[in-house]
Design a protein around this motif. Structure first.
Motif, PDB file in Angstrom:
ATOM      1  N   THR A 237       0.821  -1.209   0.000  1.00  0.00           N
ATOM      2  CA  THR A 237       0.000   0.000   0.000  1.00  0.00           C
ATOM      3  C   THR A 237       0.860   1.266   0.000  1.00  0.00           C
ATOM      4  O   THR A 237       0.322   2.371  -0.064  1.00  0.00           O
ATOM      5  CB  THR A 237      -0.940   0.049   1.220  1.00  0.00           C
ATOM      6  N   SER A 238       2.182   1.118   0.082  1.00  0.00           N
ATOM      7  CA  SER A 238       3.038   2.305   0.061  1.00  0.00           C
ATOM      8  C   SER A 238       3.165   2.822  -1.370  1.00  0.00           C
ATOM      9  O   SER A 238       3.202   2.050  -2.326  1.00  0.00           O
ATOM     10  CB  SER A 238       4.425   2.001   0.646  1.00  0.00           C
ATOM     11  N   SER A 239       3.221   4.132  -1.499  1.00  0.00           N
ATOM     12  CA  SER A 239       3.217   4.772  -2.813  1.00  0.00           C
ATOM     13  C   SER A 239       4.620   4.826  -3.409  1.00  0.00           C
ATOM     14  O   SER A 239       5.617   4.997  -2.702  1.00  0.00           O
ATOM     15  CB  SER A 239       2.677   6.198  -2.689  1.00  0.00           C
ATOM     16  N   ASP A 240       4.680   4.704  -4.755  1.00  0.00           N
ATOM     17  CA  ASP A 240       5.962   4.849  -5.438  1.00  0.00           C
ATOM     18  C   ASP A 240       6.111   6.235  -6.058  1.00  0.00           C
ATOM     19  O   ASP A 240       6.973   6.466  -6.905  1.00  0.00           O
ATOM     20  CB  ASP A 240       6.133   3.766  -6.510  1.00  0.00           C
ATOM     21  N   LYS A 241       5.269   7.187  -5.635  1.00  0.00           N
ATOM     22  CA  LYS A 241       5.395   8.563  -6.126  1.00  0.00           C
ATOM     23  C   LYS A 241       6.731   9.148  -5.685  1.00  0.00           C
ATOM     24  O   LYS A 241       7.257   8.824  -4.628  1.00  0.00           O
ATOM     25  CB  LYS A 241       4.261   9.436  -5.584  1.00  0.00           C
ATOM     26  N   VAL A 242       7.269  10.009  -6.529  1.00  0.00           N
ATOM     27  CA  VAL A 242       8.541  10.661  -6.222  1.00  0.00           C
ATOM     28  C   VAL A 242       8.405  11.466  -4.926  1.00  0.00           C
ATOM     29  O   VAL A 242       7.402  12.155  -4.702  1.00  0.00           O
ATOM     30  CB  VAL A 242       8.966  11.597  -7.380  1.00  0.00           C
ATOM     31  N   ILE A 243       9.410  11.364  -4.069  1.00  0.00           N
ATOM     32  CA  ILE A 243       9.391  12.099  -2.793  1.00  0.00           C
ATOM     33  C   ILE A 243      10.053  13.460  -3.001  1.00  0.00           C
ATOM     34  O   ILE A 243      11.254  13.546  -3.285  1.00  0.00           O
ATOM     35  CB  ILE A 243      10.151  11.328  -1.695  1.00  0.00           C
TER      36      ILE A 243
END
Length: 487
Positions: A237-243
């Motif tokens: 459920t963790s996002s792979d969007k750029v931090i």
């Protein structure tokens, strides 16, 4: 080390310049805890030996001059597993549990050289809003020791507010970072669902739980979120969007931003002083160049009912693993397998946990699923749609964090419904999976009052931007409780 006068940046400067060693800093932090915590009870476990060992290793290696967390003492809420260090979730059923791995958020901080000085008190399995549901102790509010520190991350918020540490990790399922941050006059961020890995967080409500930082100021908060955010293969459920760099927008101001205040959040039941703090905060944002208008979240009225059905249903499923067989507490006088299950859970769980397991099991049971759980999930979708509609025209939502300032210890603990209603302003953010941050914004009869800033999904940048602008124009975050010698 007087943390009331410090920030991550100022302490890092001392470490990097070798004015103080990591070992000295940890020793002084442990002294702070010894001097203060007998009054506050913020910590369940203090890891003196482990913290000093890590500090020695960092001193031998040298402080990383480009990393504000290098050599920095930090506290961890006791529902995040820590390798070899007792992790209890404030429950008798896990009283002597020592995990064999670190939670991802904890590991990320460890890898950056931060030093875990101990595990903070909480409501058992994060179920509660006052930290009175802990199986071990009641945490006190540093501003007034007769008041609750909020919950469930009350230990983490109190540890920061009392000057024991500069930063701590909490978890937020229905307001459990933001409400104690408000009660203690500190900054608490609940990131977007999926922004921070939940791997190693002892689950309460899996679709609601999120780990986040509690600090004295917005910059420090953004710095810690930089460290713990990101995708994790262990957590699907963790996002792979750029931090992004969450500190990058802190000096941009709020000119041109549109901020909405939900009329439902300002309705009957809100303390007059709290309402005035929100209105004063709105005026500050207007003065700084933002537009502030009233908006509506019409399905807010169903939020408490929907939240407690969904969260309790997920809790009843998640807590099945505590059965007296694999790990944790086991009843000693069990005469059959059924005895092991029933007696271990009856003796190991506290009243609030049992209450929510029963509510959740009922909501998921045959014949009641459609009437309760399914209906609550449909209401959740309506609440998400309300937020989506507002965020088409507005950048942020401004709202009170809690209906009242901190209340007295023992005042609400025997009345679960009153306790549940205290979450009415924070839980919509969890149901919608949005980022929300509580910042100190005023006082009521000497007690801190926080307001929350709510952003679009994965837009913590704008939340921090507005929080920083408000902080730079006011001095509420610089106020400290009496034990700080200032107030």
């Amino acid at each position: 080390m007087n943390y009331f006068d410090q920030s991550l940046s100022s302490v890092h400067e001392k470490l990097a310049s070798k004015a103080i060693s990591a070992t000295d800093l940890v020793k002084q932090t442990l002294d702070n805890i010894k001097n203060v915590d007998s009054k506050i009870n913020a910590f369940i476990t203090v890891d003196e030996d482990g913290a000093l060992k890590k500090a020695k290793q960092i001193d031998e290696k040298g402080i990383d001059s480009n990393n504000l967390l290098s050599g920095m003492p930090i506290a961890i809420k006791d529902n995040m597993v820590t390798k070899g260090l007792k992790t209890t979730a404030a429950s008798k059923i896990l009283e002597n549990f020592k995990p064999i791995y670190d939670a991802t958020a904890v590991k990320k901080l460890n890898d950056l050289g931060s030093i875990n000085v101990g595990k903070t008190n909480m409501d058992e399995f994060a179920m509660g809003g006052s930290t009175e549901n802990s199986a071990f102790q009641t945490t006190h509010n540093p501003w007034d020791e007769t008041k609750v520190p909020g919950g469930s991350s009350g230990g983490s918020a109190a540890a920061v507010a009392a000057g024991e540490v500069l930063a701590a990790l909490g978890s937020d399922t229905g307001g459990s970072i933001r409400q104690p941050a408000s009660f203690n006059g500190v900054v608490g961020m609940k990131p977007t669902y999926g922004r921070v890995s939940r791997w190693g967080l002892i689950a309460f409500g899996s679709s609601l739980d999120q780990i986040g930082p509690i600090t004295r100021n917005v910059f420090d908060n953004a710095t810690v979120l930089n460290a713990i955010a990101g995708h994790d293969d262990h957590d699907l459920t963790s996002s792979d969007k750029v931090i992004p760099d969450f500190t990058s927008t802190l000096n941009k101001g709020v000119k041109g931003l549109k901020i909405g205040i939900p009329s439902e959040f300002m309705a009957q039941g809100l303390d007059d002083d709290v309402k005035q703090v929100v209105l004063d905060t709105a005026e500050t944002f207007k003065k700084l160049g933002a537009t502030v208008e009233e908006v509506s979240l019409p399905h807010t009225q169903y939020g408490v009912a929907a939240y407690y059905i969904i969260s309790s249903s997920e809790a009843s499923s998640n807590l099945q693993r505590f059965d007296g067989i694999r790990y944790g507490y086991r009843a000693k006088d069990a005469k059959s397998l059924e005895d092991v299950y029933v007696k271990s859970r009856s003796e190991g769980f506290g009243d609030e946990v049992k209450r929510r397991i029963m509510l959740g099991t009922f909501s998921l049971s045959a014949g009641f699923y459609d009437a309760y759980f399914k209906k609550a999930a449909q209401v959740r979708t309506l609440m998400i749609n309300d937020f989506t509609k507002i965020f088409k025209d507005f950048d942020l939502i401004l709202a009170p964090t809690a209906p009242t300032p901190a209340y007295g210890i023992g005042e609400d603990i025997s009345d679960p419904m009153t306790m549940y209603m205290n979450d009415v302003l924070t839980l919509p953010v969890n149901l919608a999976g949005l980022p929300g941050m509580s910042i100190p914004a005023g006082f009521s009869k000497g007690l801190p009052v926080g307001v929350q800033l709510i952003g679009r999904p994965y837009d913590e940048l704008t939340v921090y931007q507005a929080g920083s602008a408000f902080e730079q124009d006011t001095d509420f975050n610089k106020q400290t409780p009496k034990m700080g010698g200032n107030n």
